[in-house]
Design a protein around this motif. Structure first.
Motif, PDB file in Angstrom:
ATOM      1  N   ASP A 186       0.853  -1.185   0.000  1.00 46.02           N
ATOM      2  CA  ASP A 186       0.000   0.000   0.000  1.00 46.02           C
ATOM      3  C   ASP A 186       0.898   1.247   0.000  1.00 46.02           C
ATOM      4  N   TYR A 204       2.000   2.479   3.513  1.00 45.37           N
ATOM      5  CA  TYR A 204       1.024   2.349   4.611  1.00 45.37           C
ATOM      6  C   TYR A 204       0.998   0.925   5.157  1.00 45.37           C
ATOM      7  N   HIS A 213      -2.476  -0.628  11.921  1.00 41.25           N
ATOM      8  CA  HIS A 213      -2.014  -1.902  11.377  1.00 41.25           C
ATOM      9  C   HIS A 213      -0.540  -1.807  11.036  1.00 41.25           C
ATOM     10  N   ARG A 252       0.501  13.012  11.584  1.00 39.89           N
ATOM     11  CA  ARG A 252      -0.788  12.808  10.918  1.00 39.89           C
ATOM     12  C   ARG A 252      -1.117  11.351  11.188  1.00 39.89           C
ATOM     13  N   ASP A 312      -2.925   8.065  10.767  1.00 37.38           N
ATOM     14  CA  ASP A 312      -3.622   7.353   9.707  1.00 37.38           C
ATOM     15  C   ASP A 312      -4.782   6.510  10.258  1.00 37.38           C
ATOM     16  N   GLU A 361      -6.752  11.402  10.714  1.00 35.91           N
ATOM     17  CA  GLU A 361      -7.483  11.007   9.517  1.00 35.91           C
ATOM     18  C   GLU A 361      -8.633  10.124   9.968  1.00 35.91           C
ATOM     19  N   HIS A 375      -3.588  12.225  -1.210  1.00 37.54           N
ATOM     20  CA  HIS A 375      -3.111  11.073  -1.977  1.00 37.54           C
ATOM     21  C   HIS A 375      -4.181  10.000  -2.120  1.00 37.54           C
ATOM     22  N   ASP A 376      -5.359  10.217  -1.555  1.00 38.61           N
ATOM     23  CA  ASP A 376      -6.436   9.231  -1.645  1.00 38.61           C
ATOM     24  C   ASP A 376      -7.611   9.715  -2.478  1.00 38.61           C
ATOM     25  N   ARG A 428      -5.778   4.961  -7.033  1.00 35.28           N
ATOM     26  CA  ARG A 428      -5.345   6.293  -6.633  1.00 35.28           C
ATOM     27  C   ARG A 428      -4.083   6.768  -7.345  1.00 35.28           C
TER      28      ARG A 428
HETATM   29  C1  GLC Z   1      -5.260   5.830   4.942  1.00 36.05           C
HETATM   30  C2  GLC Z   1      -4.273   6.283   3.892  1.00 36.05           C
HETATM   31  C3  GLC Z   1      -4.444   5.433   2.671  1.00 36.05           C
HETATM   32  C4  GLC Z   1      -4.159   4.003   3.053  1.00 36.05           C
HETATM   33  C5  GLC Z   1      -5.010   3.558   4.253  1.00 36.05           C
HETATM   34  C6  GLC Z   1      -4.474   2.304   4.851  1.00 36.05           C
HETATM   35  O1  GLC Z   1      -6.570   6.011   4.547  1.00 36.05           O
HETATM   36  O2  GLC Z   1      -4.443   7.645   3.634  1.00 36.05           O
HETATM   37  O3  GLC Z   1      -3.611   5.834   1.636  1.00 36.05           O
HETATM   38  O4  GLC Z   1      -4.411   3.156   1.963  1.00 36.05           O
HETATM   39  O5  GLC Z   1      -5.002   4.511   5.282  1.00 36.05           O
HETATM   40  O6  GLC Z   1      -3.312   2.560   5.595  1.00 36.05           O
END
Ligand code: GLC
Ligand code: CA
Length: 577
Positions: free
Chosen positions: A90, A93, A133, A228, A230, A292, A353-354, A422
């Motif tokens: 990912d 991530y 995670h 930030r 996540d 987020e 980025h999403d 994305r």
């Molecule tokens: C958040 C990130 C995204 C990622 C997801 C899983 O939403 O912004 O890009 O895929 O978390 O970590």
């Protein structure tokens, strides 16, 4: 006293359209506000900002080399999406080591150098913190999956199959499949809100908390200014494994047909937020937490602030997810966050980025350039902390892959052709018109995502030389934000609230014995509109106006307040005298 005179001084020179390079002052701070209330945050996707080692992927040295550019643009802080070691399923991530740098991006030495350059340029660094995670390749998970009795077993969420076999319940992953994967080694399922390769940590285990809080300390000790966080609303799941309710209608892709009642926003997240807030507050310099969490409404968003003891800046997804250019809608959304029940400080953005870039999301196909300027004015004059996304200052377009074999984002790989993923909003930054690679990579290499065709005209070098470019509008607005007291700490009052086409508001601040007033008027329709400002309770009869920034008229000209004529999608910032 000293502070006050600084404010007065800045007020006097506040209408200078663009500050000379390197002359950005420390933001006047009459209320003793923490830095993040007056900062503009700029998100960097490290794969795509600047490549220096010629492999077609951006790196930390590249980011460091562009901080002077960001300083000049007027950015106060960068949020860098994950650059920790990761199998890149990912794209970062999925972290396999929280206290190191992925070799694709460089070394810890490069990170330390980046911090030094950032300090010289007056730019703060915000890290991305993925608490929910890890990667399935993280040593914690490798141990956890190795046996049912491993000491790390309980660091993740493991369950037996349902009585008749199959996953323990109906929980679904964000990416459109069961959130449970069977691990044959031990015959149990593990839970993952996201991809199979992103197993969720068990936040009910105190050892997990301790390990993660150590990660925070590691980066704070390196001098970062915050995190930030996540996907933080997903830290806890119902221990009794209730099925999530289905929503009416179904959707072929993703989890959009299920309500994450038992896997999202559980009350326990707030205990963690309070602990983390205490931790960051124990460091000097007011480190900031940005969450987020795409809360469904303003009440949900407001809960993220706690009693000013949780998140300082919860990202406002109500605003970010508004896909329609509508004065009525935006007036309501900005009013909602203004009046949020927690009295928290707003944080807003339009691109990241999403999600597709704002150029395309609000553009009507004909007036996109004008609309991009309109959105820039809104973003940089509303009350709160704006968050930009790299390349929005030049009007980068969402450039989706056209062939399945070119897709890199697993969301697109799984969802093609309905969901293209994305990649479109993650293409390389466009620095120059020239080859190779629009200045993103110094070599004739294949970049990880292709540089869009639009780079020939949409790039920093070309737009810097055009006085009326989007880039120069951003610079002007950013300079204004740092010098105009009404925009720095002024209050917010909506104007002409019944107007369905023009969203207008006033920002107003006391400076000594004077009141600074700035009016912003944004025509969100495809027709010429005229509004009246004079005579309203905001603008007295004798007042005169001067254009401070606009997407249709030069700054500096005088503006009548009796009738303000706005072309289609015209936006203007007017200083009131
Ligand atoms: C958040 C990130 C995204 C990622 C997801 C899983 O939403 O912004 O890009 O895929 O978390 O970590
Ligand atoms: Ca590189």
């Amino acid at each position: 006293m000293r502070r006050l005179s600084l404010v007065v001084l800045l007020a006097l020179c506040s209408v200078a359209p663009v500050l000379a390079q390197g002359a950005r002052p420390t933001v006047p701070d009459s209320a003793g506000d923490p830095w993040w209330k007056h900062a503009v945050i700029y998100e960097i996707y490290p794969r795509s900002f600047q490549d220096t080692n010629r492999d077609g992927v951006g790196d930390l040295k590249g980011i460091a080399s562009r901080l002077a550019y960001l300083h000049q643009l007027g950015v106060d802080a960068i949020w860098i999406t994950p650059m920790y070691p990761s199998p890149q399923v990912d794209f970062g991530y999925d972290i396999s080591d929280y206290e190191a740098i992925d070799p694709i991006y460089g070394t810890m030495g490069d990170f330390d150098d980046l911090m030094k350059v950032a300090k010289q340029q007056g730019i703060r660094v915000i890290m991305d913190l993925v608490l929910n995670h890890t990667s399935d390749q993280h040593p914690w998970f490798l141990q956890s999956r190795s046996s049912r009795t491993n000491p790390k077993r309980d660091w993740y969420i493991w369950h037996d199959p349902a009585p008749g076999g199959g996953p323990p319940n109906n929980w679904q992953s964000w990416f459109g499949h069961s959130a449970w994967t069977l691990d044959p080694t031990t015959g149990q399922y593990y839970y993952h809100y996201f991809y199979v390769q992103q197993p969720d940590l068990n936040w009910r285990n105190p050892e997990v908390k301790k390990a993660m809080y150590d990660v925070l300390r590691f980066w704070l000790d390196k001098g970062v200014s915050g995190f930030r966080m996540d996907a933080v609303s997903r830290l806890f799941e119902d221990p009794n494994l209730h099925d999530d309710p289905y929503l009416p209608g179904s959707n072929a892709f993703g989890d959009r047909n299920i309500q994450h009642k038992y896997t999202d926003d559980l009350p326990e997240i707030h205990d963690v937020f309070r602990e983390i807030r205490k931790l960051v507050d124990s460091y000097p310099g007011h480190p900031v937490l940005i969450s987020e969490a795409d809360e469904p409404n303003i009440q949900g968003l407001a809960r993220m602030y706690g009693h000013d003891d949780e998140i300082q800046l919860p990202m406002d997804f109500q605003i970010a997810d508004a896909n329609e250019l509508s004065a009525t809608k935006f007036r309501k959304l900005f009013q909602d966050v203004e009046n949020n029940p927690a009295h928290g400080w707003p944080e807003f953005f339009f691109s990241n980025h999403d999600q597709p870039r704002q150029w395309d999301r609000y553009g009507d196909g004909t007036h996109n350039q004008q609309i991009a300027g309109l959105m820039a004015i809104l973003e940089l004059t509303a009350r709160g902390t704006p968050q930009m996304y790299y390349g929005e200052e030049i009007g980068m377009r969402t450039t989706e892959p056209t062939r399945k074999e070119d897709v890199r984002d697993p969301e697109g790989i799984t969802g093609w052709p309905k969901e293209k993923g994305r990649d479109g909003e993650r293409t390389p930054m466009q620095w120059t018109a020239e080859a190779p690679n629009a200045g993103f990579s110094p070599a004739e290499v294949k970049t990880w995502l292709p540089v869009p065709e639009s780079a020939r005209t949409v790039n920093v070098a070309t737009e810097s030389a055009q006085p009326e470019s989007l880039y120069n509008l951003y610079r002007r607005l950013l300079a204004l934000r740092h010098t105009e007291p009404a925009l720095i700490h002024g209050d917010y009052r909506p104007l002409n609230e019944d107007d369905p086409n023009v969203f207008s508001y006033m920002r107003q601040a006391r400076v000594g014995d004077r009141t600074r007033k700035v009016v912003v008027a944004l025509n969100m329709s495809n027709a010429i509109r005229t509004i009246r400002l004079q005579g309203s309770k905001a603008v007295g009869p004798g007042a005169t106006g001067k254009i401070l920034a606009s997407n249709f008229e030069a700054a500096g000209s005088t503006q009548s307040l009796g009738e303000v004529k706005l072309p289609a999608f015209g936006g203007v910032v007017i200083g009131i005298q």
